[in-house]
Design a protein around this motif. Structure first.
Motif, PDB file in Angstrom:
ATOM      1  N   LYS A  73       1.011  -1.205   0.008  1.00 17.05           N
ATOM      2  CA  LYS A  73      -0.053   0.049   0.101  1.00 17.05           C
ATOM      3  C   LYS A  73       0.989   1.154   0.133  1.00 17.05           C
ATOM      4  N   SER A  74       2.079   1.145  -0.433  1.00 21.11           N
ATOM      5  CA  SER A  74       2.949   2.287  -0.442  1.00 21.11           C
ATOM      6  C   SER A  74       3.984   2.216  -1.765  1.00 21.11           C
ATOM      7  N   TYR A  75       4.760   3.207  -1.637  1.00 22.40           N
ATOM      8  CA  TYR A  75       5.856   3.218  -2.716  1.00 22.40           C
ATOM      9  C   TYR A  75       7.173   3.520  -2.103  1.00 22.40           C
ATOM     10  N   ASN A  76       8.012   2.558  -2.460  1.00 21.33           N
ATOM     11  CA  ASN A  76       9.542   2.678  -2.165  1.00 21.33           C
ATOM     12  C   ASN A  76      10.394   3.244  -3.194  1.00 21.33           C
ATOM     13  N   ALA A  77      10.893   4.664  -2.820  1.00 24.79           N
ATOM     14  CA  ALA A  77      11.584   5.227  -4.008  1.00 24.79           C
ATOM     15  C   ALA A  77      13.223   5.575  -3.326  1.00 24.79           C
ATOM     16  N   ILE A  78      14.189   5.249  -4.099  1.00 27.39           N
ATOM     17  CA  ILE A  78      15.385   5.748  -3.738  1.00 27.39           C
ATOM     18  C   ILE A  78      15.993   6.752  -4.664  1.00 27.39           C
ATOM     19  N   ALA A 134       6.945   6.179   0.666  1.00 24.51           N
ATOM     20  CA  ALA A 134       5.798   7.174   0.553  1.00 24.51           C
ATOM     21  C   ALA A 134       4.335   6.419   0.299  1.00 24.51           C
ATOM     22  N   ASP A 135       3.326   6.995   1.201  1.00 22.40           N
ATOM     23  CA  ASP A 135       1.956   6.392   1.190  1.00 22.40           C
ATOM     24  C   ASP A 135       1.097   6.980  -0.046  1.00 22.40           C
ATOM     25  N   ALA A 136       1.718   7.768  -0.704  1.00 17.05           N
ATOM     26  CA  ALA A 136       1.152   8.389  -1.901  1.00 17.05           C
ATOM     27  C   ALA A 136       2.314   9.048  -2.715  1.00 17.05           C
TER      28      ALA A 136
END
Length: 339
Positions: free
Chosen positions: A84-89, A98-100
């Motif tokens: 339910k989230s995004y993993n950004a490097i 990030a949740d959105a």
């Protein structure tokens, strides 16, 4: 706990959405690939149709970001979808969960050198709208007054050969604004606008067009420029067709300004490829629904604002950014109620 919202792109859309999300109580991380925030707005001098200062507008947007974590000269190294989230490097070494996510990557200007027939990068007197705006901002226009100046509309827009059949929406108004401004600097110069169709659709845009004719004496010629060549005395010979009179036309100029249109941002598309985001035929991102949900992508929790989904004016961009902030707020409240 505050939810994390990642915004990709620190132009007007990203800045306005960030400020609104910050006021709504979110932990906002805003990244921008350039050295400063503002996108193309930071490179402009005055804005149509009223001639307001671009710097003053940018300063007002910047003043609202005191609670936002801003990272400039920063790109997305990698991004992937979790449950339910995004993993950004990020390129600065920081990892964001990030949740959105809001994509506000804006646009790139069409590379005018691709239209070789116009002579950009070949003849000294040929420049783009961005080059001219920079000269206005930095006050570096030639001291020797040119006798004649031309503006070519739709360079890289409404042009299937250039790979962009769509209208860039702002070029007509920008050309008329710049034509008036150039007459203020060189009042004795003859100024021409070569256009396909004048699309002056916004409030006061038509007034600007009428003012250009009545007060500044700008000459509007309906027809595409076919070729630009250099004369023996280093002036520019412009060949066009006046489609209203159905006659070929030759005009000798000292300066030619090419109105480079909007193209999809390559930085945004790079992120899009990692997430398999869909695009339209013009290369801009596809919304979930072009009528009812233009701010939503087809991925849950991933949103759009501004010119990443197509050419937009600055007011349209800001309105869309505020709407996207509300959509993100609704999404988070609907999907993280238990937290």
């Amino acid at each position: 706990m505050k939810k994390n919202i990642l915004i990709i792109g620190g132009g007007p859309a990203g800045m306005e959405a960030a400020a609104n999300l910050d006021r709504l109580g979110y932990n906002v991380i805003l990244i921008e690939k350039d050295k400063q925030l503002g996108g193309h707005l930071a490179k402009w001098d005055r804005l149509f149709p009223d001639g307001v200062s671009a710097k003053k507008t940018l300063d007002a947007l910047t003043a609202e970001l005191s609670g936002v974590k801003c990272f400039t000269e920063t790109n997305i190294q990698s991004i992937n979808v979790l449950d339910k989230s995004y993993n950004a490097i990020l390129s600065n070494g920081i990892t964001v969960l990030a949740d959105a996510v809001l994509m506000a990557s804006g646009f790139d200007l069409f590379k005018a050198e691709k239209k070789e027939e116009y002579g950009y990068g070949i003849y000294d007197g040929v420049m783009t709208n961005a080059d001219l705006e920079k000269a206005f901002r930095e006050k570096t226009l030639p001291s020797k007054a040119p006798k004649a100046i031309g503006f070519v509309h739709c360079v890289g827009s409404r042009d299937e050969k250039a790979g962009n059949p769509a209208c860039s929406k702002v070029c007509c108004a920008t050309a008329v604004k710049q034509a008036c401004e150039i007459k203020e600097v060189y009042p004795d110069a003859d100024v021409y606008c070569f256009y396909m169709d004048l699309r002056m659709f916004g409030r006061h845009y038509e007034d600007l067009y009428l003012k250009a004719q009545k007060e500044y004496g700008i000459r509007f010629i309906r027809g595409r420029v076919s070729e630009v060549a250099e004369t023996m005395d280093n002036r520019l010979l412009v060949k066009a067709e006046d489609t209203l009179s159905s006659k070929p036309l030759k005009v000798t100029l000292d300066m030619l300004v090419l109105m480079a249109g909007m193209r999809p941002s390559e930085a945004g598309r790079s992120v899009g490829r990692q997430l398999n985001l869909t695009t339209e035929d013009d290369g801009f991102f596809s919304s979930s629904d072009n009528m009812l949900a233009i701010q939503k992508s087809k991925l849950p929790g991933f949103f759009y604002a501004g010119a990443c989904t197509g050419a937009k004016t600055l007011p349209d961009t800001l309105h869309e950014a505020r709407s996207a902030a509300l959509e993100i707020d609704r999404y988070v409240k609907d999907n993280f109620k238990e937290q």
